[in-house]
Design a protein around this motif. Structure first.
Motif, PDB file in Angstrom:
ATOM      1  N   GLY A   1       0.812  -1.212   0.000  1.00  0.00           N
ATOM      2  CA  GLY A   1       0.000   0.000   0.000  1.00  0.00           C
ATOM      3  C   GLY A   1       0.843   1.258   0.000  1.00  0.00           C
ATOM      4  O   GLY A   1       0.531   2.227  -0.712  1.00  0.00           O
ATOM      5  N   LEU A   2       1.907   1.262   0.804  1.00  0.00           N
ATOM      6  CA  LEU A   2       2.802   2.416   0.820  1.00  0.00           C
ATOM      7  C   LEU A   2       3.484   2.590  -0.534  1.00  0.00           C
ATOM      8  O   LEU A   2       3.646   3.724  -1.013  1.00  0.00           O
ATOM      9  CB  LEU A   2       3.850   2.262   1.920  1.00  0.00           C
ATOM     10  N   ALA A   3       3.862   1.484  -1.148  1.00  0.00           N
ATOM     11  CA  ALA A   3       4.487   1.568  -2.477  1.00  0.00           C
ATOM     12  C   ALA A   3       3.531   2.198  -3.490  1.00  0.00           C
ATOM     13  O   ALA A   3       3.957   2.976  -4.356  1.00  0.00           O
ATOM     14  CB  ALA A   3       4.916   0.174  -2.936  1.00  0.00           C
ATOM     15  N   ILE A   4       2.252   1.898  -3.385  1.00  0.00           N
ATOM     16  CA  ILE A   4       1.260   2.519  -4.268  1.00  0.00           C
ATOM     17  C   ILE A   4       1.192   4.017  -4.002  1.00  0.00           C
ATOM     18  O   ILE A   4       1.203   4.836  -4.932  1.00  0.00           O
ATOM     19  CB  ILE A   4      -0.118   1.867  -4.060  1.00  0.00           C
ATOM     20  N   LEU A   5       1.141   4.398  -2.736  1.00  0.00           N
ATOM     21  CA  LEU A   5       1.040   5.817  -2.375  1.00  0.00           C
ATOM     22  C   LEU A   5       2.273   6.598  -2.818  1.00  0.00           C
ATOM     23  O   LEU A   5       2.196   7.794  -3.098  1.00  0.00           O
ATOM     24  CB  LEU A   5       0.836   5.958  -0.871  1.00  0.00           C
TER      25      LEU A   5
END
Length: 325
Positions: free
Chosen positions: A170-174
């Motif tokens: 999720g952080l990688a997406i953000l």
């Protein structure tokens, strides 16, 4: 609008949260007063969260507030305890508008009510640097039943709750480091980063067994955190990559690009529980607990059987605040 002073901020936005507990003294004194219940051990933990280290400064104050509380409740869960109260220290960047603090306090209060935990006190300061929050959480667990990292024994199984890697993905997406085509998968993974789910009920169930179970929460990544148990317990482990539980969104990410397995194995912020114990005891914890390996007598040796069936040493890869690599 000029921001209120420290004491006005506390009285206006945080005192209402603390009213449920007599121990807080309405946040009007220098400390809280509470008694420990007979036959119970007191568990205390403290975590600090700093903007652009543990959360993104641009994130919504509501999600930051909930994360501040939940990452500490995850430590309480890892001890098998029931949370009883928290003490919150807030350092707000001096340029934040009061509306931001209002939103933070409202969400923090709602989450305290949801998790049935009392705000007992804290501190509020202004800083020219990044905003930060330090929360001390307290809990109770029946005497001698607290879960500890040093209880793993050769022959135990290694298990985890929930699914792994979601928060790191999720952080990688953000951060625009990962693109997932399915909007529902994107939303699921980013929510897992923003809103950890402390596994309090499973932790309490594990401690209530009265059995020998080693436990901790996965905050810095499976690859790094498993070593904290092996070091404390003087054991080794063999993990099975194929057994590691993935969400539908996480599985889609690994099928899209196998490099994302690195984030599953080493990424932090999952806040799932990592457990080692007798296979029969672990099985009693329910369907949300998955066996992913075994404990060996090879001290500090952490091996993983890959998807190709080959055995290799699992690189550490976990998050370390003081690592220069």
């Amino acid at each position: 609008m000029q921001r209120s002073g420290e004491f006005e901020l506390i009285a206006r936005y945080f005192t209402p949260i603390a009213r449920r507990s007599a121990a807080s003294l309405g946040l009007t004194d220098d400390a809280a007063i509470f008694s420990q219940n007979p036959g119970q051990s007191c568990v205390v933990t403290c975590d600090a969260l700093v903007a652009d280290v543990h959360f993104r400064a641009i994130d919504a104050p509501e999600t930051i507030a909930r994360k501040v509380l939940r990452v500490n409740l995850s430590d309480i869960a890892a001890m098998g305890a029931r949370p009883t109260g928290v003490v919150l220290a807030c350092g707000y960047n001096r340029d934040l508008p009061e509306d931001w603090i209002v939103a933070f306090a409202r969400a923090f209060g709602e989450d305290c009510a949801y998790w049935q935990v009392d705000l007992l006190g804290g501190d509020t300061v202004s800083t020219p640097g990044p905003s930060f929050f330090s929360l001390t959480a307290m809990g109770e667990v029946p005497a001698e039943n607290a879960l500890r990292r040093d209880q793993a024994k050769p022959g135990d199984v290694v298990a985890v709750t929930g699914t792994l890697g979601d928060a790191a993905l999720g952080l990688a997406i953000l951060q625009d480091r990962l693109i997932i085509a399915d909007p529902a998968h994107q939303d699921f993974l980013t929510d897992r980063y923003w809103l950890p789910q402390p596994r309090l009920q499973i932790g309490i169930k594990a401690s209530s067994l009265g059995s020998r179970i080693a436990a901790m929460d996965i905050s810095d990544g499976l690859a790094g955190d498993i070593r904290k148990i092996t070091t404390a317990s003087n054991v080794g482990v063999i993990l099975d990559q194929a057994a590691i539980p993935l969400s539908a969104a996480g599985r889609a990410a690994t099928m899209q690009d196998t490099i994302t397995w690195q984030q599953v194995l080493a990424g932090g912020d999952d806040y799932e529980l990592l457990l080692c114990g007798d296979a029969n005891d672990i099985a009693r914890l329910g369907d949300d607990v998955t066996v992913i390996g075994t404990v060996t007598d090879q001290k500090d040796q952490v091996l993983i059987r890959g998807l190709d069936g080959k055995m290799a040493e699992l690189a550490k890869g976990g998050f370390d605040h003081f690592s220069k690599s």
